[in-house]
Enzyme design. Sequence first.
Site, PDB file in Angstrom:
ATOM      1  N   GLU A 144      43.157  33.238  40.532  1.00  0.00           N
ATOM      2  CA  GLU A 144      41.661  33.721  39.752  1.00  0.00           C
ATOM      3  C   GLU A 144      42.456  32.936  38.360  1.00  0.00           C
ATOM      4  OE1 GLU A 144      41.348  37.932  37.385  1.00  0.00           O
ATOM      5  OE2 GLU A 144      42.098  37.750  38.868  1.00  0.00           O
ATOM      6  N   ASP A 145      43.437  32.202  37.839  1.00  0.00           N
ATOM      7  CA  ASP A 145      43.869  32.530  35.796  1.00  0.00           C
ATOM      8  C   ASP A 145      44.283  30.857  36.211  1.00  0.00           C
ATOM      9  OD1 ASP A 145      43.931  34.948  35.255  1.00  0.00           O
ATOM     10  OD2 ASP A 145      45.650  35.654  35.704  1.00  0.00           O
TER      11      ASP A 145
END
Length: 757
Positions: A122-123
Amino acid sequence: MTPTPADTTSAGPSALAPRPAAKVPGANASGIATSAPSAPPVLPAGVASISHLAEKLGEYLSPAELKKVKEAYRFSDEMHLGQVRRSGEPYISHPIAVAEICADWKLDAQAIMAALLHDVMEDQDVKKDELVERFGAPVASLVDGLSKLEKIEFQSQIEAQAENFRKMLLAMASDVRVILIKLADRLHNMRTLEVMAPAKKRRIASETMEVYVPIAHRLGLNNIYRELQDLSFSHLYPLRYRTLAKAVKAARGNRREVVKKILESVKNTLSMAEIEAEVYGREKTLYGIYKKMRSKRLSFSQVLDVYGFRVVVDSFPNCYVALGTLHSLYKPMPGKFKDYIAIRKLNGYQSLHTTLIGPYGTPVEFQIRTQEMHRTAESGVAAHWLYKNGDSNLSDLQQRTHAWLQSLLDIQQQTGDSAEFLEHVKVDLFPDSVYVFTPKSKIIALPRGATAVDFAYSIHTGIGDHTVSVKINNETAPLRTELRNGDIVEIVTDASSRPSPTWLSFVRTGKARSAIRHHLRTINLPESIVLGQQLLAQALLNLSIHPELPALLVERLLNESSAKSLDELHADIGIGKRMAALVARHLFGLMGGESASAPIDHNSAAELDPVTICGSEGVSVQLAPCCLPIPGDQIIGQLRRDQGLLVHTSDCSLAKRQRVKEPDRWIAVRWGLELNRRFDCRIKLLINNEKGILARVAAEIGESDANITYVGMDEDKEHVLHQLRFTVQVKDRVHLAGLLRNVRRVSGVNRILRERS
């Protein structure tokens, strides 16, 4: 007491010191457990490290597994290098803290690796293929299930949130470790939420209370459940939380002597009965106290059971022996005993609960359980975790949880969109349950308020779809009857029977609701499409847009509405899932706010406005049971979500109230010219109590060319007059007026009128 977010950042070195060897973990000098026993330790800021995690993992993982975990840590550390949390800590401290919580449950190496890697997709935009190559497909699947969607073209924040939950819950259905890691992630985020902006704190706390708290309870993770509740409460209502915390702290001192006296008496009594047991006091969570104050409208001083006591015995039979011993010590309160050992809760929880009148007349609650039950009560499905691939290797609790998770897949297959899927799942997350029996004595657990139809669908979707009647405790009962603990329920089916849209007004479980809606969508699709075409045409004409839309405009509309075809869009409108007026306004916007170039035939507009009701549309159009409109009545239509069009009389009191709440869901309708069916209508008669009058009235109704479908009778207090109620089938208002005139002439009939509700 549950640690506050401030405790996670300001605790001193003693927070890492080993607890002293004591009979009761977490108990203070008075014997009160001020934090939940065996709760995961809360590490102060900057302390979480791979060495501390490795020490925990070394207790149960092999050296080879530990080596893989360290590889995952190094990769995560490299990916998050230079990234810091809002509190100023290196970001890697968060994945480590999440992994430590998972280590307390003794999750396997794959789960620990996924916990360390849960934010890299996600990051840091790490691809799933890279994780598969480096750490294997199972770990990559876990991380993928934990990652938010990359899709950003949602219509709203609510839709995006619902889609994320849908993905997470479906990943959980195939592997329960997904939700265990997610709960650990949410717990650490809640513990360190203090640094966030107030609005964001409230949003995250509200989301936690609404979704994650019920999931933790459903999985039996009571430690997490209680702590998440208290942390959410502290951020949603900080002033109330602080005030209550202060009051509990003061009460702790005031009630110390009472607690000490009860503890000594119970220990001595059990010892004399030769029962080996651990006895300790436990304090209600702040949210538990607050909820009781709100629900029962009590002040804090009126909440007498702030403290309870837990008795942990060495064997199953001793649970009941200890119960009898306690009942001989203090008098039990009637109606306050529950046996969750014989009939365990839906999440696997087992204990005996009893409330006794203690010293000074104070009610005191006791929970009695074995060590095994205690471990399950605190850690639920994560207790003695050993991940297996085959159902035969799962514990009873894990098999029950697996069955619930599989039901999520059934709901997903029958559900149209993410928001609806989340709505169904939330329904099944309510903690209160009723326990009923099949005719073969199998126990079925259902949410409180569940009906016979919910029971039928819990057995099998096919049984629910073909249900025609039910017997409860060997007596025939309406399908909408709410079930009670101990009911014996028998479902009667018919292969030709189909679900009714009216069931949606009373079913309680997500599985039943989604199955009924799925049936209404598929079986009645042609009817829904036709109705949707009518409604959209009417809405377009109201905006001076010709109903015949250019192909390019239709293509743009389908792309932006996520509908696969125009028929699907029309069907969604026909069942009330989409609003025709909103779709028309969207089209108006796509055209640049200008009218369609094609000329409008206003004569055709008059034919399409309002919608014509012929009475033979099927289940896509229903006549409201509250007012039972018949041809000749002034009528109005209500579009209900996934239930199609409901037709009321214009003067229906229920319709008037609902129009105030949802004015956009009402449309103009009118009766068609060719109505080849009869319509139900209720009439009420006030009659003299004399011989043969019922036969005379029924005969006159028959002579008036009307069919009787229901007869009921109410006696008045003086027993002089009776009220007769009939449901009759008539052609229209003219036919009804003739029937009323004819029945009024019958000897013994004092008054007759049409009953509206």
